[in-house]
Design a protein around this motif. Structure first.
Motif, PDB file in Angstrom:
ATOM      1  N   THR A 181      -6.618   2.341  -6.238  1.00  0.00           N
ATOM      2  CA  THR A 181      -6.656   1.793  -4.886  1.00  0.00           C
ATOM      3  C   THR A 181      -8.087   1.553  -4.450  1.00  0.00           C
ATOM      4  O   THR A 181      -9.032   2.107  -5.037  1.00  0.00           O
ATOM      5  CB  THR A 181      -5.949   2.754  -3.898  1.00  0.00           C
ATOM      6  N   LYS A 210       1.912   2.360  -3.212  1.00  0.00           N
ATOM      7  CA  LYS A 210       0.838   3.008  -3.975  1.00  0.00           C
ATOM      8  C   LYS A 210       0.540   4.417  -3.460  1.00  0.00           C
ATOM      9  O   LYS A 210      -0.400   5.061  -3.906  1.00  0.00           O
ATOM     10  CB  LYS A 210      -0.442   2.172  -3.890  1.00  0.00           C
ATOM     11  N   LEU A 243       0.823  -1.204   0.000  1.00  0.00           N
ATOM     12  CA  LEU A 243       0.000   0.000   0.000  1.00  0.00           C
ATOM     13  C   LEU A 243       0.861   1.261   0.000  1.00  0.00           C
ATOM     14  O   LEU A 243       0.534   2.247  -0.672  1.00  0.00           O
ATOM     15  CB  LEU A 243      -0.925  -0.009   1.220  1.00  0.00           C
TER      16      LEU A 243
END
Length: 230
Positions: A101, A81, A78
């Motif tokens: 996402t 991202k 994550l």
């Protein structure tokens, strides 16, 4: 009686009394130990040794380690991202950021508006705490296309996205009571209720809203249509 003999006799009696007292104390200790329940320290050591070789416990330990490793890998993915920090993006980046996402929060702001700075402060705190959700901000003046498409009329405006779809929003400070001195926790609770972040068990509630009236500017929030809504 010879004085030396008397002194020797008294010393012997005193020594005898000491020895007798010691003997009595030792006898009391023996009786107390006989009456007291058997200590469980040996049993505890044996039980722990047995548990260390218990296959069920080993499996639980292995499962826990695997779960922690998986969670760490998820957090790292994550972060790659753009999660875990409160970032400014451009209008050209916007679609890629919100569609790439599961959950995202975008704050449409203006650099000179007091209330936008308050919102910035709280979102920055929450971004590092709620890594599962992406926290970004976009300067409204530099994003006329999306301001129009998303119907943003009042700043600050926080729009909630799921898989690139705008599902909810916060307009001004209405959801936090309409006042400028709301806490980070108050905003967090609102976002939890909206389902975009999750409650954290190890949270430290913060009461860090701006409370210094001297920081106010003439316009604490702005309506892009020049109306008085907040």
């Amino acid at each position: 009686m010879d004085p030396d003999s008397v002194k020797s006799t008294l010393q012997n009696l005193a020594f005898g009394n000491v020895m007798a007292a010691a003997a009595r104390n030792y006898q009391k200790e023996l009786l107390a130990n006989e009456k007291a329940p058997a200590t469980s320290s040996v049993n505890q050591e044996v039980d722990l040794d047995e548990l260390m070789d218990d296959p069920e416990l080993e499996k639980l330990h292995a499962d826990r380690i695997a779960a922690l490793k998986k969670e760490a890998e998820k957090r790292e993915a994550l972060k790659r991202k753009g999660h875990g920090e409160y970032r400014e993006i451009t209008e050209g980046d916007f679609l890629g950021e919100v569609t790439g996402t599961e959950k995202a929060i975008c704050h449409f702001y203006h650099q000179e508006f007091y209330r936008c700075k308050i919102m910035d402060k709280h979102l920055k705190t929450l971004a590092s705490k709620h890594v599962d959700t992406k926290f970004i901000k976009l300067d409204a003046e530099n994003a006329p296309f999306f301001i129009t498409k998303l119907g943003v009329k009042t700043l600050p405006c926080v729009i909630i996205f799921r898989k690139g779809v705008a599902v909810d929003r916060l307009v001004g400070f209405q959801d936090m009571g309409g006042k400028d001195d709301f806490s980070t926790r108050a905003l967090e609770v609102v976002l939890i209720k909206k389902g975009i972040i999750s409650e954290k068990k190890d949270e430290d509630d913060e009461d860090d809203g701006y409370k210094d009236g001297s920081r106010r500017t003439v316009r604490s929030s702005v309506n892009l249509d020049d109306s008085d809504s907040d």
